[in-house]
Design a protein around this motif. Structure first.
Motif, short mmCIF file in Angstrom:
data_model
loop_
_atom_site.label_atom_id
_atom_site.label_comp_id
_atom_site.label_asym_id
_atom_site.label_seq_id
_atom_site.Cartn_x
_atom_site.Cartn_y
_atom_site.Cartn_z
N LEU A 67 0.82 -1.21 0.00
CA LEU A 67 0.00 0.00 0.00
C LEU A 67 0.85 1.26 0.00
O LEU A 67 0.55 2.22 -0.70
N TYR A 68 1.91 1.25 0.81
CA TYR A 68 2.74 2.43 0.95
C TYR A 68 4.07 2.02 1.56
O TYR A 68 4.13 1.10 2.37
N MET A 69 5.11 2.73 1.16
CA MET A 69 6.43 2.46 1.72
C MET A 69 7.18 3.78 1.80
O MET A 69 7.11 4.60 0.88
N TYR A 70 7.84 4.00 2.92
CA TYR A 70 8.69 5.18 3.01
C TYR A 70 10.02 4.82 3.64
O TYR A 70 10.13 3.86 4.38
N ARG A 71 11.02 5.59 3.28
CA ARG A 71 12.37 5.36 3.77
C ARG A 71 12.72 6.42 4.80
O ARG A 71 12.31 7.56 4.70
#
Length: 155
Positions: free
Chosen positions: A40-44
């Motif tokens: 759905l969503y990924m952040y670093r």
């Protein structure tokens, strides 16, 4: 060859489970419904680099590093609420939630601050060696026995 019996049973289910894979590099939010896995969503996360210099800047760098990780937990909680709680009904849109990651991140930063509606939906907490999609795959494999149980309860 690994035993895939539990994974095969899991793929027959239509229940949707949410996954939060959290490590020191970032967070991935995903779902699994039947045989459909979706990110759905990924952040670093880009924490400040540790510096080998001592003296006055060491305390400042240490504090900045600590605050970055606290904000990481808060951001993860906010995104989890946005992705896994329906804004109209204010009810979770997943039948279960699996937290995955290294011991430090998933327990210290997320379990304590997660929305109470989602806390009730946590069905498993697993240690994974990886982050991002590899961590999601590992979390699915480690949780396959638990994820197939709701289907058997309905039958």
């Amino acid at each position: 060859m690994a035993d895939t019996h539990h994974a095969d049973k899991l793929m027959e289910s239509d229940d949707m489970f949410g996954f939060i894979v959290m490590d020191g590099e970032g967070t991935l939010f995903g779902t699994l419904s039947g045989n459909t896995r979706q990110v759905l969503y990924m952040y670093r996360l880009f924490p400040p680099k540790k510096h080998g210099r001592g003296g006055e800047p060491a305390l400042r760098f240490s504090r900045a590093h600590f605050l970055k990780h606290i904000n990481h937990g808060r951001k993860t909680d906010e995104l989890a609420s946005m992705l896994y709680i329906d804004p109209n009904t204010r009810q979770p849109n997943v039948c279960g939630l699996i937290l995955a990651g290294s011991v430090e991140y998933k327990t210290r930063q997320l379990v304590d601050i997660i929305d109470p509606l989602l806390k009730e939906k946590i069905v498993n907490v697993v240690d994974v060696s990886y982050g991002e999609e590899n961590g999601l795959n590992q979390a699915i494999e480690l949780s396959s026995g638990i994820l197939s149980k709701p289907k058997f309860a309905k039958e």
